[in-house]
Design a protein around this motif. Structure first.
Motif, PDB file in Angstrom:
ATOM      1  N   ASP A 109       0.808  -1.218   0.000  1.00 20.63           N
ATOM      2  CA  ASP A 109       0.000   0.000   0.000  1.00 20.63           C
ATOM      3  C   ASP A 109       0.846   1.275   0.000  1.00 20.63           C
ATOM      4  O   ASP A 109       0.297   2.371   0.010  1.00 20.63           O
ATOM      5  CB  ASP A 109      -0.916   0.029   1.231  1.00 20.63           C
ATOM      6  N   THR A 110       2.178   1.110  -0.014  1.00 17.88           N
ATOM      7  CA  THR A 110       3.048   2.286   0.166  1.00 17.88           C
ATOM      8  C   THR A 110       4.085   2.431  -0.933  1.00 17.88           C
ATOM      9  O   THR A 110       4.190   3.479  -1.575  1.00 17.88           O
ATOM     10  CB  THR A 110       3.764   2.198   1.529  1.00 17.88           C
ATOM     11  N   LEU A 111       4.890   1.379  -1.157  1.00 17.00           N
ATOM     12  CA  LEU A 111       6.027   1.479  -2.074  1.00 17.00           C
ATOM     13  C   LEU A 111       5.604   1.129  -3.502  1.00 17.00           C
ATOM     14  O   LEU A 111       5.081   0.046  -3.756  1.00 17.00           O
ATOM     15  CB  LEU A 111       7.149   0.549  -1.617  1.00 17.00           C
ATOM     16  N   GLU A 112       5.886   2.040  -4.439  1.00 17.14           N
ATOM     17  CA  GLU A 112       5.547   1.805  -5.842  1.00 17.14           C
ATOM     18  C   GLU A 112       6.772   1.520  -6.703  1.00 17.14           C
ATOM     19  O   GLU A 112       6.723   0.678  -7.589  1.00 17.14           O
ATOM     20  CB  GLU A 112       4.789   3.023  -6.394  1.00 17.14           C
ATOM     21  N   LYS A 113       7.886   2.213  -6.437  1.00 16.45           N
ATOM     22  CA  LYS A 113       9.118   1.998  -7.202  1.00 16.45           C
ATOM     23  C   LYS A 113      10.336   2.166  -6.302  1.00 16.45           C
ATOM     24  O   LYS A 113      10.301   2.918  -5.324  1.00 16.45           O
ATOM     25  CB  LYS A 113       9.208   2.987  -8.372  1.00 16.45           C
ATOM     26  N   TYR A 114      11.407   1.456  -6.683  1.00 15.68           N
ATOM     27  CA  TYR A 114      12.680   1.542  -5.952  1.00 15.68           C
ATOM     28  C   TYR A 114      13.817   1.345  -6.944  1.00 15.68           C
ATOM     29  O   TYR A 114      13.774   0.425  -7.767  1.00 15.68           O
ATOM     30  CB  TYR A 114      12.746   0.462  -4.868  1.00 15.68           C
TER      31      TYR A 114
ATOM     32  N   THR B 146      25.282   3.677  -7.774  1.00 13.09           N
ATOM     33  CA  THR B 146      26.384   4.257  -6.997  1.00 13.09           C
ATOM     34  C   THR B 146      26.199   5.746  -6.723  1.00 13.09           C
ATOM     35  O   THR B 146      26.819   6.296  -5.811  1.00 13.09           O
ATOM     36  CB  THR B 146      27.725   4.043  -7.719  1.00 13.09           C
ATOM     37  N   GLU B 147      25.318   6.397  -7.486  1.00 13.82           N
ATOM     38  CA  GLU B 147      25.068   7.822  -7.282  1.00 13.82           C
ATOM     39  C   GLU B 147      23.976   8.086  -6.253  1.00 13.82           C
ATOM     40  O   GLU B 147      23.794   9.236  -5.832  1.00 13.82           O
ATOM     41  CB  GLU B 147      24.692   8.490  -8.614  1.00 13.82           C
ATOM     42  N   GLY B 148      23.227   7.057  -5.856  1.00 10.56           N
ATOM     43  CA  GLY B 148      22.181   7.275  -4.869  1.00 10.56           C
ATOM     44  C   GLY B 148      20.974   6.382  -5.063  1.00 10.56           C
ATOM     45  O   GLY B 148      21.012   5.407  -5.818  1.00 10.56           O
ATOM     46  N   THR B 149      19.884   6.739  -4.384  1.00 13.72           N
ATOM     47  CA  THR B 149      18.697   5.896  -4.330  1.00 13.72           C
ATOM     48  C   THR B 149      17.441   6.722  -4.558  1.00 13.72           C
ATOM     49  O   THR B 149      17.354   7.863  -4.101  1.00 13.72           O
ATOM     50  CB  THR B 149      18.584   5.230  -2.940  1.00 13.72           C
ATOM     51  N   THR B 150      16.465   6.145  -5.252  1.00 11.01           N
ATOM     52  CA  THR B 150      15.170   6.800  -5.427  1.00 11.01           C
ATOM     53  C   THR B 150      14.047   5.850  -5.009  1.00 11.01           C
ATOM     54  O   THR B 150      14.131   4.643  -5.225  1.00 11.01           O
ATOM     55  CB  THR B 150      14.939   7.249  -6.888  1.00 11.01           C
ATOM     56  N   PHE B 151      13.026   6.445  -4.412  1.00  8.37           N
ATOM     57  CA  PHE B 151      11.829   5.713  -4.010  1.00  8.37           C
ATOM     58  C   PHE B 151      10.619   6.451  -4.575  1.00  8.37           C
ATOM     59  O   PHE B 151      10.643   7.666  -4.731  1.00  8.37           O
ATOM     60  CB  PHE B 151      11.677   5.685  -2.479  1.00  8.37           C
TER      61      PHE B 151
END
Length: 423
Positions: free
Chosen positions: A201-206, A210-215
């Motif tokens: 119900d919360t996480l749609e993409k991950y 090496t440059e970082g993380t997106t959620f």
């Protein structure tokens, strides 16, 4: 001998410092937010700091029955040597009557390393808000006796029950991992408002590189310049609930977010290598999360260096064999195991799962350093995951030696131990 002494006198001595910390806490009287769980506490603490900034005080480097009273009293262990204790015992009564801290909110990281610690801290803190981020086997050797005595069916249940004291003494709001049946079992112990966050119900993409993380959570994107495991979505969501409860605005950019050393920090290494330092701790939950994160990174020539998992007690063999299964799921060019436990339990099983020529195994960290210096050709990415000594290996592989100060365990006691390990 010292270990037995510590077990017997841990809570009586901690109660001495808690007594004086309670005096100062009662004069300060902040709104208390407890961040707790087996893994991910520090990430959540720093996310909250990015949101609340100077409006709150944060228990950095303090999460135990000693550390939290020390933080409230303004005491600090600088060298981690035993010689510090006499001075701390003398300072505590005076510190109780110093001027209270100015912040009106106290964000405190709280752990449960042993039976009794959750209750010891929960009774003391009586938090307004509890953020319970995870439940897994950490320091499980301390909970084995509760299972053998028949008080709990599993170590995981015993650990969850100890964390459950924070729910029991929570005053207004508790936010939990709704996908954890262990946490769900404990919510009957509280009458406060419960928010259960679930992944579906919360996480749609991950995505991570090496440059970082997106959620992407509920149609909102969050970008971080740090490497974060997928499980960190829970911390983002908990931040949002907390800021709303406190009537603060929520900053979706997390522009002031940073992490302390040893939490997947990225460094340039010799021969154009990339070094990922995840050496602060190593537990079954954390290693699974970090290896899953690493597997999703689109890079070539992936190496991983894994050490022993400590304080697992009766679960030691089982968890180190599970480590082999986790490693076997992913494609790493070279896997380096170091320590007697991974040599005894992980290596034999891992050999049956992947090609043996991609595995190296050593007992001592100095042997790992020698292997790396001799065998890295250039442009490898090397993930280091361990509970100790890895920072001594990383020191020797850094391109810029000024980065040494960005590694964990800079205290005097660890400098002595690294020398003992030949690092």
């Amino acid at each position: 001998m010292f270990g037995k002494f510590k077990r017997v006198f841990y809570f009586p001595v901690a109660a001495y410092f808690r007594f004086f910390a309670r005096i100062r806490l009662s004069r300060w009287h902040p709104r208390i937010i407890v961040v707790t769980g087996s893994n991910g506490k520090t990430t959540l603490l720093h996310m909250l700091e990015a949101q609340l900034g100077e409006n709150a005080r944060y228990s950095h480097h303090a999460n135990s029955s000693f550390g939290i009273p020390f933080d409230i009293l303004g005491l600090e262990r600088k060298t981690l040597l035993k010689s510090e204790w006499f001075g701390l015992l003398l300072q505590a009564p005076l510190a109780a009557f110093k001027s209270p801290h100015k912040e009106k909110i106290y964000i405190v990281e709280a752990d449960c390393d042993r039976p009794g610690e959750g209750k010891f801290l929960a009774v003391f803190l009586k938090p307004e808000v509890v953020l319970w981020v995870s439940t897994a086997k950490t320091h499980s050797i301390n909970f084995d006796s509760l299972v053998s005595e028949g008080k709990f069916k599993t170590v995981e249940e015993a650990i969850a029950y100890e964390y459950g004291y924070f729910l029991e003494y929570c005053q207004k709001l508790a936010v939990i991992d709704g996908d954890s049946h262990l946490q769900q079992q404990q919510i009957r112990r509280t009458k406060t408002e419960i928010v259960a966050i679930t992944k579906k119900d919360t996480l749609e993409k991950y995505a991570v590189g090496t440059e970082g993380t997106t959620f992407q959570l509920n149609d909102i994107s969050y970008s971080f310049k740090f490497l974060l495991p997928e499980e960190a979505y829970l911390s983002i969501a908990m931040c949002k609930y907390t800021t709303a409860h406190l009537n603060f605005s929520f900053d979706t950019t997390f522009k002031d977010f940073h992490l302390p050393p040893g939490r997947s920090s990225v460094f340039e290494g010799i021969k154009e290598t990339t070094l990922i330092d995840s050496s602060y701790n190593l537990s079954p939950g954390s290693v699974q999360a970090i290896l899953a994160m690493y597997s999703k990174m689109d890079i070539k020539r992936k190496w991983v260096v894994i050490g022993d998992m400590l304080e697992l007690g009766e679960s030691e063999k089982e968890e180190h064999e599970k480590l082999a299964e986790i490693l076997g799921k992913y494609t790493f060019d070279t896997i380096i195991l170091v320590g007697p436990r991974v040599k005894k339990y992980t290596y034999p099983k891992l050999r049956s799962l992947i090609e043996e020529n991609s595995i190296e195994v050593f007992e001592r960290p100095k042997e790992v350093l020698e292997y790396l210096l001799e065998n890295i050709k250039g442009k490898e990415t090397i993930l280091f995951k361990s509970a100790r000594f890895m920072e001594g290996i990383i020191e020797q592989l850094l391109k810029d030696k000024k980065d040494i100060k960005k590694l964990p365990r800079r205290e005097k006691i660890w400098e002595i131990r690294r020398k003992q390990w030949g690092l």
